[in-house]
Design an enzyme around this catalytic site. Structure first.
Site, PDB file in Angstrom:
ATOM      1  N   GLY A  12     -27.472  -3.972 -18.272  1.00  0.00           N
ATOM      2  CA  GLY A  12     -27.747  -2.539 -18.373  1.00  0.00           C
ATOM      3  C   GLY A  12     -29.199  -2.286 -18.752  1.00  0.00           C
ATOM      4  NE  ARG A  32     -23.008   0.095 -32.457  1.00  0.00           N
ATOM      5  CZ  ARG A  32     -23.490  -1.117 -32.697  1.00  0.00           C
ATOM      6  NH1 ARG A  32     -23.016  -2.156 -32.046  1.00  0.00           N
ATOM      7  NH2 ARG A  32     -24.431  -1.297 -33.590  1.00  0.00           N
ATOM      8  CE  LYS A 187     -21.512 -12.535 -11.028  1.00  0.00           C
ATOM      9  NZ  LYS A 187     -21.727 -11.261 -11.657  1.00  0.00           N
TER      10      LYS A 187
HETATM   11  O1  PAF Z   1     -21.826 -13.977 -16.107  1.00  0.00           O
HETATM   12  C1  PAF Z   1     -22.927 -14.482 -15.881  1.00  0.00           C
HETATM   13  O2  PAF Z   1     -23.605 -15.044 -16.741  1.00  0.00           O
HETATM   14  C2  PAF Z   1     -23.521 -14.356 -14.483  1.00  0.00           C
HETATM   15  O3  PAF Z   1     -22.574 -13.697 -13.680  1.00  0.00           O
HETATM   16  C3  PAF Z   1     -23.955 -15.657 -13.817  1.00  0.00           C
HETATM   17  C4  PAF Z   1     -24.250 -15.367 -12.343  1.00  0.00           C
HETATM   18  C5  PAF Z   1     -22.908 -16.727 -13.935  1.00  0.00           C
HETATM   19  C6  PAF Z   1     -25.280 -16.137 -14.339  1.00  0.00           C
HETATM   20  O4  PAF Z   1     -25.245 -16.591 -15.643  1.00  0.00           O
END
Ligand code: PAF
Length: 310
Positions: A12, A32, A187
């Protein structure tokens, strides 16, 4: 276009700072008031791996102070989506869009409970960004962000293209995707492999490539996740091990978000990542023993914090 970025965590802060530098009207939204006041005072400190630091003054406020926005980017942890979803109705303007850029599965469903599905977008980012402290982040690995309209969304392709252009204008590599559900799973496959292993072993992402046993477990978890996605009817591109290797390589110095959570004593996103693989696998009649075990180990690691010996 007026933007809100919900959640002053690593991602963010990075996105809000980059949009601000690009001249976009953007506010960071916190729930917060104490932290919002501190961040307003200090600004967002962005460090690069090369040690270069810059401070970006981003307007920060609570949801009622920020008001309706054309685009609201949800960048909170998956375990905070419920809280974020409650303020979405006041942050989304009439015809506004909410975009989740979170890890794991289940976030869209939670957001839909307060604002419906028609104005939702999903995004997947493979950026390596580490939160060092409140409002202080290290941008450790550049990566592409994919954005698309998930099932039930009525956001037009031209609107997706406008959001993609906005990200590109802020210096981020961004591409539109029609099959965003498959990208979310791609992902998830990566997070299922990298996140619990790096958190349990307390190593940066790149170390997994140098630890053969850890690597074997990470690949097995990722392969189970890929099998569940395929059983759910999704076609994921490429081999999970190759994808895992590429992300570990590109974000080698990065501490995964789950490692950062464990080190900070916060809850983790295990329920939205490995536990989701296990639950959705079970519903499809698939066994996912590696994800089951990693889920238990991370839950145990979280619970064991008060008993840890020095
Ligand atoms: O959650 C995370 O940290 C990220 O999605 C990734 C791509 C694994 C990089 O650290």
């Amino acid at each position: 276009m007026k933007l809100a970025v919900l959640g002053p965590g690593a991602l963010g802060c990075l996105i809000a700072a980059l949009f601000r530098e690009a001249g976009v009207e953007v506010s960071l939204v916190d729930y917060r008031p104490d932290r919002a006041a501190r961040l307003r005072l200090r600004g967002i400190q962005v460090h690069s791996l090369e040690g270069v630091q810059r401070v970006v003054e981003v307007p920060i406020g609570l949801a009622p102070e920020v008001g309706p926005c054309d685009l609201t980017i949800v960048a909170v942890k998956a375990y905070q989506t419920e809280t974020a979803a409650r303020v979405l109705p006041e942050l989304m303007s009439q015809g506004g869009v909410a975009l989740t850029l979170q890890n794991g599965l289940g976030n869209l469903e939670t957001m839909a409970r307060t604002v419906g599905t028609s104005r939702l977008l999903a995004g997947v980012g493979l950026l390596g960004v580490t939160r060092q402290d409140e409002g202080r982040i290290i941008y450790a690995g550049r990566g592409v962000i994919f954005i698309g309209a998930p099932a039930g969304s009525q956001v037009a392709a031209s609107e997706v293209a406008a959001v993609v252009d906005l990200f590109r204008g802020a210096g981020l590599e961004c591409q539109p995707r029609e099959n965003i559900e498959a990208v979310l799973w791609e992902k998830l496959v990566i997070n299922a492999g990298i996140n619990p292993l790096t958190a349990l072993l307390r190593v940066p992402n790149g170390a997994l490539l140098k630890l053969p046993e850890a690597w074997e477990v990470a690949v097995a978890a990722a392969a189970e996740a890929q099998a569940v996605a395929q059983a759910a009817g999704l076609t994921l591109s490429g081999d999970p091990a190759a994808r895992l290797r590429q992300v570990c390589d590109h974000t080698a110095a990065n501490r995964s978000s789950m490692l950062q959570d464990i080190l900070a004593g916060r809850p983790t996103e295990i329920e939205a990542i490995n536990a989701q693989v296990a639950t959705r696998g079970r519903a499809l009649g698939l066994l996912t023993p590696v994800n089951d075990l990693l889920t238990l180990l991370i839950r145990a690691a979280t619970q064991s914090a008060p008993f840890t010996v020095a």
